[in-house]
Design a protein around this motif. Structure first.
Motif, PDB file in Angstrom:
ATOM      1  N   LEU A  41       0.820  -1.212   0.000  1.00  0.00           N
ATOM      2  CA  LEU A  41       0.000   0.000   0.000  1.00  0.00           C
ATOM      3  C   LEU A  41       0.854   1.262   0.000  1.00  0.00           C
ATOM      4  O   LEU A  41       0.510   2.259  -0.652  1.00  0.00           O
ATOM      5  N   ALA A  46      -0.901   4.863  -0.817  1.00  0.00           N
ATOM      6  CA  ALA A  46      -2.177   4.821  -0.095  1.00  0.00           C
ATOM      7  C   ALA A  46      -2.334   5.927   0.941  1.00  0.00           C
ATOM      8  O   ALA A  46      -3.464   6.305   1.255  1.00  0.00           O
ATOM      9  N   ARG A  49      -4.614   8.544  -0.272  1.00  0.00           N
ATOM     10  CA  ARG A  49      -5.900   8.076  -0.791  1.00  0.00           C
ATOM     11  C   ARG A  49      -6.949   8.047   0.320  1.00  0.00           C
ATOM     12  O   ARG A  49      -6.624   8.016   1.495  1.00  0.00           O
ATOM     13  N   ILE A  54      -8.750   3.014  -0.950  1.00  0.00           N
ATOM     14  CA  ILE A  54      -7.846   1.938  -0.517  1.00  0.00           C
ATOM     15  C   ILE A  54      -8.590   0.606  -0.515  1.00  0.00           C
ATOM     16  O   ILE A  54      -8.108  -0.392  -1.069  1.00  0.00           O
ATOM     17  N   HIS A  57      -9.306  -0.604  -4.007  1.00  0.00           N
ATOM     18  CA  HIS A  57      -8.067  -1.090  -4.627  1.00  0.00           C
ATOM     19  C   HIS A  57      -7.767  -2.519  -4.161  1.00  0.00           C
ATOM     20  O   HIS A  57      -7.406  -3.384  -4.978  1.00  0.00           O
ATOM     21  N   THR A  73      -7.492  -2.098   5.368  1.00  0.00           N
ATOM     22  CA  THR A  73      -7.541  -0.644   5.205  1.00  0.00           C
ATOM     23  C   THR A  73      -7.508   0.062   6.546  1.00  0.00           C
ATOM     24  O   THR A  73      -6.733   1.006   6.742  1.00  0.00           O
TER      25      THR A  73
END
Length: 197
Positions: A41, A46, A49, A54, A57, A73
């Motif tokens: 990540l 990430a 984001r 996240i 994804h 996440t």
């Protein structure tokens, strides 16, 4: 309950999700442990984001099942300082607790919805029902609308019901800890009331 709250259910008083879900258990279900997910990540950027980006994804690119994508996440966001334990991706502070009870789903929801029953196990605190689905769920304002509770039931069989309660719109981490302690005690009182013949 939202999928993000499902990840929240894995948390307990003040502990990061990475302390609740071991790297070995995560690897068994997703193919990677925490360090591997964090490195992947980080390489994807990430930290810049949103929570939804996240999680999406992880699901779309890495085929991580929804609940585990939420857990990874949240774990990533906590470890990278993007959120604290008890804080949602929107910045809202929330607490969640659950309790198994031996009662019907209807009896559990009635214990929240019926004023006379509720007063036997829950001190009045500006409780006002917003929505109610008989034998399924209930939402209510708490403290005169300063915060909100959501109650969701999961039927486990053999007359057992898992009562999940989320308390949202809390002001800070201290309120999250206090709310968890309060609702654990109150759900224990509810269990005693419903299981006493």
């Amino acid at each position: 309950m939202s999928s993000e709250n499902a990840a929240g259910a894995a948390r307990s008083a003040g502990r990061r999700i990475t302390e609740q879900l071991t790297g070995e258990a995560l690897r068994a279900t997703t193919g990677r442990d925490w360090d591997e997910w964090f490195a992947l990540l980080d390489g994807w950027g990430a930290t810049g984001r949103t929570h939804a980006e996240i999680a999406r994804h992880l699901v779309e690119v890495h085929q991580v099942p929804g609940w585990h994508a939420q857990s990874v996440t949240v774990g990533y966001e906590q470890e990278r300082g993007m959120r604290q334990v008890g804080q949602s991706s929107s910045g809202d502070w929330q607490a969640s607790v659950s309790k198994m009870v031996n009662a019907s789903a209807a009896a559990v929801i009635d214990a929240f919805a019926d004023d006379s029953i509720r007063r036997r196990w829950l001190p009045e605190s500006g409780f006002r029902i917003r929505t109610q689905r008989p034998a399924k769920s209930l939402t209510a304002d708490w403290d005169g609308g300063a915060s909100r509770i959501s109650v969701y039931l999961t039927i486990k069989g053999d007359g057992r019901i898992q009562v999940g309660l989320g308390h949202t719109h809390l002001p800070d981490a201290e309120a999250v800890a206090a709310s968890k302690a309060f609702w654990k005690e109150r759900l224990a009182a509810l269990k005693r009331l419903l299981e006493t013949p």
